[in-house]
Design an enzyme around this catalytic site. Structure first.
Site, PDB file in Angstrom:
ATOM      1  N   HIS C 120       0.863  -1.182   0.000  1.00  0.00           N
ATOM      2  CA  HIS C 120       0.000   0.000   0.000  1.00  0.00           C
ATOM      3  C   HIS C 120       0.906   1.240   0.000  1.00  0.00           C
ATOM      4  O   HIS C 120       2.014   1.192   0.537  1.00  0.00           O
ATOM      5  CB  HIS C 120      -0.839  -0.054   1.279  1.00  0.00           C
ATOM      6  CG  HIS C 120      -1.895   1.007   1.412  1.00  0.00           C
ATOM      7  ND1 HIS C 120      -1.618   2.279   1.826  1.00  0.00           N
ATOM      8  CD2 HIS C 120      -3.231   0.959   1.190  1.00  0.00           C
ATOM      9  CE1 HIS C 120      -2.753   2.975   1.871  1.00  0.00           C
ATOM     10  NE2 HIS C 120      -3.750   2.201   1.489  1.00  0.00           N
ATOM     11  N   ASP C 197       3.043  -4.607   8.114  1.00  0.00           N
ATOM     12  CA  ASP C 197       1.855  -3.790   7.937  1.00  0.00           C
ATOM     13  C   ASP C 197       0.650  -4.707   8.172  1.00  0.00           C
ATOM     14  O   ASP C 197       0.311  -5.532   7.327  1.00  0.00           O
ATOM     15  CB  ASP C 197       1.851  -3.199   6.516  1.00  0.00           C
ATOM     16  CG  ASP C 197       0.573  -2.421   6.212  1.00  0.00           C
ATOM     17  OD1 ASP C 197      -0.388  -2.486   7.006  1.00  0.00           O
ATOM     18  OD2 ASP C 197       0.543  -1.761   5.159  1.00  0.00           O
ATOM     19  N   GLN C 200      -4.585  -4.980   7.165  1.00  0.00           N
ATOM     20  CA  GLN C 200      -5.635  -5.878   6.672  1.00  0.00           C
ATOM     21  C   GLN C 200      -5.735  -7.165   7.482  1.00  0.00           C
ATOM     22  O   GLN C 200      -6.594  -7.999   7.179  1.00  0.00           O
ATOM     23  CB  GLN C 200      -5.400  -6.222   5.196  1.00  0.00           C
ATOM     24  CG  GLN C 200      -5.529  -5.057   4.240  1.00  0.00           C
ATOM     25  CD  GLN C 200      -6.942  -4.483   4.183  1.00  0.00           C
ATOM     26  OE1 GLN C 200      -7.911  -5.131   4.561  1.00  0.00           O
ATOM     27  NE2 GLN C 200      -7.054  -3.247   3.725  1.00  0.00           N
ATOM     28  N   LYS C 223     -10.196  -0.427  10.603  1.00  0.00           N
ATOM     29  CA  LYS C 223     -10.364  -1.584   9.720  1.00  0.00           C
ATOM     30  C   LYS C 223     -10.700  -2.829  10.524  1.00  0.00           C
ATOM     31  O   LYS C 223     -10.877  -3.909   9.969  1.00  0.00           O
ATOM     32  CB  LYS C 223      -9.083  -1.816   8.918  1.00  0.00           C
ATOM     33  CG  LYS C 223      -8.779  -0.672   7.948  1.00  0.00           C
ATOM     34  CD  LYS C 223      -7.724  -1.057   6.946  1.00  0.00           C
ATOM     35  CE  LYS C 223      -7.100   0.155   6.293  1.00  0.00           C
ATOM     36  NZ  LYS C 223      -7.745   0.531   5.039  1.00  0.00           N
ATOM     37  N   CYS C 361      -4.731   2.552  -3.694  1.00  0.00           N
ATOM     38  CA  CYS C 361      -3.487   3.018  -3.074  1.00  0.00           C
ATOM     39  C   CYS C 361      -2.347   2.017  -3.256  1.00  0.00           C
ATOM     40  O   CYS C 361      -1.553   1.798  -2.326  1.00  0.00           O
ATOM     41  CB  CYS C 361      -3.679   3.335  -1.590  1.00  0.00           C
ATOM     42  SG  CYS C 361      -4.672   4.789  -1.327  1.00  0.00           S
TER      43      CYS C 361
HETATM   44  C1  LIG Z   1      -2.339  -2.827   3.595  1.00  0.00           C
HETATM   45  C2  LIG Z   1      -2.650  -1.439   4.059  1.00  0.00           C
HETATM   46  N1  LIG Z   1      -1.684  -0.696   4.620  1.00  0.00           N
HETATM   47  C3  LIG Z   1      -1.914   0.555   5.070  1.00  0.00           C
HETATM   48  C4  LIG Z   1      -3.152   1.133   4.972  1.00  0.00           C
HETATM   49  C5  LIG Z   1      -3.336   2.538   5.481  1.00  0.00           C
HETATM   50  O1  LIG Z   1      -4.148   2.555   6.621  1.00  0.00           O
HETATM   51  P1  LIG Z   1      -4.701   3.962   7.176  1.00  0.00           P
HETATM   52  O2  LIG Z   1      -5.317   4.675   6.019  1.00  0.00           O
HETATM   53  O3  LIG Z   1      -5.717   3.558   8.192  1.00  0.00           O
HETATM   54  O4  LIG Z   1      -3.551   4.699   7.759  1.00  0.00           O
HETATM   55  C6  LIG Z   1      -4.200   0.386   4.408  1.00  0.00           C
HETATM   56  C7  LIG Z   1      -5.576   0.909   4.279  1.00  0.00           C
HETATM   57  O5  LIG Z   1      -5.915   1.836   3.595  1.00  0.00           O
HETATM   58  C8  LIG Z   1      -3.943  -0.916   3.936  1.00  0.00           C
HETATM   59  O6  LIG Z   1      -4.904  -1.651   3.379  1.00  0.00           O
END
Ligand SMILES: Cc1ncc(COP(=O)(O)O)c(C=O)c1O
Ligand SMILES: Cc1ncc(COP(=O)(O)O)c(C=O)c1O
Lengths: 144, 403, 403, 144
Positions: C120, C197, C200, C223, C361
């Site tokens: 991401h 990370d 998910q 999430k 993203c």
């Molecule tokens: C795999 C992953 N990493 C990071 C993020 C970023 O999370 P956040 O927008 O809650 O900071 C997301 C979600 O958008 C994600 O799916």
């Protein structure tokens, strides 16, 4: 004035607060313990004259609320002349009493310790009561 | 016309649940009106979806409502372009962004940053650290014995090496209201950008970033009847291109390749990651709430309480007021002779009066005044004269107990 | 035993308010159960006060409850010391903290950071930027045609110059579940710290930071059924002293003077400024909610939906699945022949089916796979087989309309 | 299939999407306008052959949803051969129509423009319809 406030600020605590024991700067002492609560700004120094596993003399100085000042005064009085092992035991005893995690057979409290029982009704003040004790325990354990 | 304090108080559910509560810690965080709480609940209950990221109705509605809050905010602070408003976590993050993502790249050894002696840690430590990293100097405008800035020293502190001036609008310890118009004017003569810490003023006092020509304004929703976890960084249009992204992630970018990234413009470049959507919508509801008040009546009301409280307090004897500026807000700091502030606040707490004791995140200020801690009382629109009297009674009780 | 999906769905008020909603954008943000919403509302309605900063009951209770959430979080992720858990704004901020307040000072020209091609933007741009600032190299573990990491290349990518490896547990585009145990093991042989990370995965799949020996774990409350605007950075005890403050302000300090500041230990040194207290309490309620579920039953349920959806989708014809890893979560990305993903998602939205279309993203990933955008469907515990069938029907409708 | 979806994806839009006008890369053109929506990933390039205040020829290429592709195709068709002033006027006309802020006497729409009236029921799609038009307007205004 409610009775639990009277209990919190017991006569012993008031006495220690007004006439603290060995309340004096001793900046020449080789061991100075800093007891500081950044949230409220209470700040004490405890000066330790420590010799081959025995605490000869203790003094303290600083600034804090009645509870923290009295509890530091009680510490100084209670730990003077004790061996390392005894002193650690007393710290554990006091901290356990305040945090209510003493087993009942361990409760062999000094009168001065019991004066802090009012803190049990004011959990937000337990940090005040334990401030110097926690730092002292850390110090002593580092010397074991 | 008298201020409808009881009607206003009834807008804040906490006082229905805790009728006995005398809440005088408003400078730490304000209570929230029903409309703000309802906005958050409704979002989670009926509308929950992520913004910027879906073509279904919930998501596009969330996006639209989120963006509309920028318009509400500019109407509150007198800006004209909604893209001057970036949403942050709070005042603290807003100030850090300016220190690290605007100032740092301009700062060289020997440069200076000017702040005042009455700054909250949030408006001190970021500058101190960024100066340390750059070899720049942090210069402090001192405070006189009544707690006012010694502005007569400003001219000698400001010169071409000063790269930023950061100052609070209202001191969270002393209650002093600073003459920011004059300060901005002097700084701008030397082309020095000015950051105003509006944590204690925005929403409570009128502020007009255009008229005052403020470069950066930082504030928190939670101190102006809004939710926790949301704040604002206003940045004048001309400086916005010079603010770099502060946090990197999704939502803030135009184009990403493994090798490089092209960022969106201000304010979006600052809003990486999933934003606190209900926090921002709640801020919008708070602005709506503020805008239906008569702000001058509200100021009159809290000023009355403050003056009355100070008068009654002084008449008790054995009281030292910490901060007696000519121009003051609804914050009163004091000491009771021979009684530690925590013991005072502990007694008050026992009488259901919530006040704060300590250094109020302004340790160096108190140290410079030779005061290790104070009791602080801060009034808001829902406080009553009855709150004043109960507090005075309780302080009298403390004094009796210790005498 | 069958999974009590209808009972579970009834815990989420949005489905009572919108019975027609088929919510399949869970990878963007999950819906919130009543207990989480209620926790936030109750805080503002009955308990609102700032933490760490007052000796009255509301404030000390807020502080206590706030700190207790750390304990809930460690029990969810298998840590043993509550001081390993810092509260942040979300995954994005957590990763930025590691990049800028842990890694940057260690990174020299010629050093390397290794990530994967399926990250991401939040787990790509911070490393890309910190490498650029330091003259370090960003190395990418590529992905094969079915969307799995090409781990056979890992040994050749890892060497003494690698200062950190950052990898997602589950891809938010492909649904791939990565073998993080093996990856951590290989990295640790060379003493390379690993950031996972968990955006998910945490809350949806078991994860044990101790057993896996993870150095950093980043995730977001929103999430995993919790509030927006709150996240976690878990940091192993041994590394915690090497993480510097990231934002400077009140609440994170031991001692402040005009000249210098002494900071508290991890996690408090990271939590400057007034925290998002109801956000953290809501995260606590979300953890409670998750822990009363049977997580294995929950995984079984969403896996069933995912498999059934994929099967039915493929049988429609003219469908390209983007990502067909052996080990997959409840995320499905696909394309419908000759119809742009946005037109698909727009049609679905019209049938009250919320899905996402775009690059999610993860622009470089899609570019490397030669796919400009996909439709993404992601299942959660409250989705039903009926949701699957409605979605399949709607996709059939799109295809008919365009044929 | 509901009638508003039929209106959104009108026959004209479908035709433009399937057989876009002058859909061809012209990378040698001196003026290339990038129309990119980072949120959804739609991305078009419009190639402008521009000569003394007149648009001689336009081509475009790229990737996007039916609405954004058709609207770019309509743009290319509508603006070819126009003077700068005319072209700006058409941009204002189209954008005003989509965003519903045209005064009624300004609505002198081409048939192709009216094909986008379905977007009024799908406000979340108006960014798709206006993507290329906004960038084109910016470009033309910079040449005034
Ligand atoms: C795999 C992953 N990493 C990071 C993020 C970023 O999370 P956040 O927008 O809650 O900071 C997301 C979600 O958008 C994600 O799916
Ligand atoms: C003057 C001032 N500046 C900054 C802050 C920091 O605000 P926050 O904690 O919301 O970031 C505060 C409040 O604590 C304040 O009173």
């Amino acid at each position: 004035m409610s009775s639990d406030l009277k209990k919190l600020y017991s006569d012993i605590i008031k006495r220690h607060q007004e006439a603290p024991f060995h309340f004096e700067k001793k900046t020449d002492m080789q061991n100075t313990i800093k007891a500081y609560n950044p949230i409220c700004g209470d700040r004490f120094e405890v000066y330790v004259d420590f010799d081959r596993k025995t605490i000869n003399q203790l003094h303290f100085h600083g600034f804090g609320c009645a509870i923290s000042k009295a509890s530091t005064s009680v510490l100084v009085k209670a730990l003077e002349g004790r061996t390392l092992a005894e002193a650690i035991g007393l710290c554990e005893n006091f901290l356990g009493f305040i945090n209510k995690d003493l087993k009942s057979n361990e409760v062999l409290l000094q009168e001065d310790f019991k004066a802090f029982s009012g803190v049990h009704d004011f959990p937000e003040r337990s940090d005040c009561a334990t401030l110097a004790w926690q730092e002292m325990k850390k110090f002593l354990e580092s010397r074991k | 016309m008298t201020f409808p304090v009881h009607a206003i108080k009834s807008n804040f559910p906490i006082f229905t649940h805790r009728p006995e509560l005398v809440y005088l810690d408003n400078a730490a965080t304000s209570q929230k009106p029903l409309s703000v709480i309802q906005t958050i609940t409704d979002f989670y209950t009926k509308e929950n979806a992520n913004v910027h990221r879906g073509l279904y109705e919930l998501s596009s509605r969330a996006t639209k409502r989120y963006e509309e809050v920028r318009k509400k905010v500019i109407s509150l602070i007198g800006a004209s372009n909604q893209n001057t408003v970036a949403f942050t976590k709070g005042t603290t993050e807003s100030i850090n962004i300016v220190a690290y993502s605007f100032l740092k790249k301009k700062l060289k050894a020997g440069d200076k940053v000017v702040i005042s002696a009455m700054e909250h840690h949030a408006n001190l430590i970021p500058w101190q650290q960024v100066c340390k990293e750059s070899g720049a100097l942090l210069e402090i405008i001192p405070v006189n014995e009544v707690g006012e800035l010694r502005l007569e020293l400003l001219d000698s502190l400001l010169d071409k090496r000063v790269k930023l001036l950061a100052i609070t609008h209202i001191s969270n310890v002393l209650g002093t209201i600073n003459p920011i118009e004059e300060i901005v004017f002097k700084a701008h003569k030397l082309k020095i950008p000015v950051l105003i810490d509006g944590a204690q003023s925005v929403g409570h006092y009128p502020i007009d970033v255009k008229k005052l020509d403020i470069d950066f304004l930082a504030f928190s929703a939670h101190k102006m009847f809004g939710p926790l976890g949301t704040g604002v960084l206003y940045c004048k249009e001309a400086l916005a291109p010079h603010v770099d992204p502060h946090t990197y992630g999704g939502g803030s970018i135009k184009n990403v390749e493994f090798e490089e990234t092209e960022f969106l413009d201000y304010p979006h470049k600052l809003e990486a990651g999933t934003p606190n959507i209900p926090g921002v919508l709640g801020l919008g509801a708070a602005v709506d709430y503020i805008q239906q008040l008569d702000i001058h009546e509200a100021i009159h009301h809290t000023k009355n309480l403050t003056i009355s409280f100070k008068d009654k307090l002084k008449s008790l004897g054995g009281i030292t007021l910490v901060g007696q500026a000519q121009n003051f807000g609804s914050i009163v700091s004091f000491q009771v002779k021979n009684i530690h502030p925590h013991d005072v606040s502990g007694f008050l707490a026992h009488a259901n009066i919530a006040v704060r004791a300590g250094h109020h995140c302004a340790q160096p200020l108190l140290e410079s005044m030779g005061v290790p801690a104070t009791v602080r009382i801060s009034f808001s629109i829902y406080n009553t004269m009855d709150d004043v009297d109960k507090t005075i009674d309780a302080i009298l009780g403390v004094k009796k107990f210790w005498s």
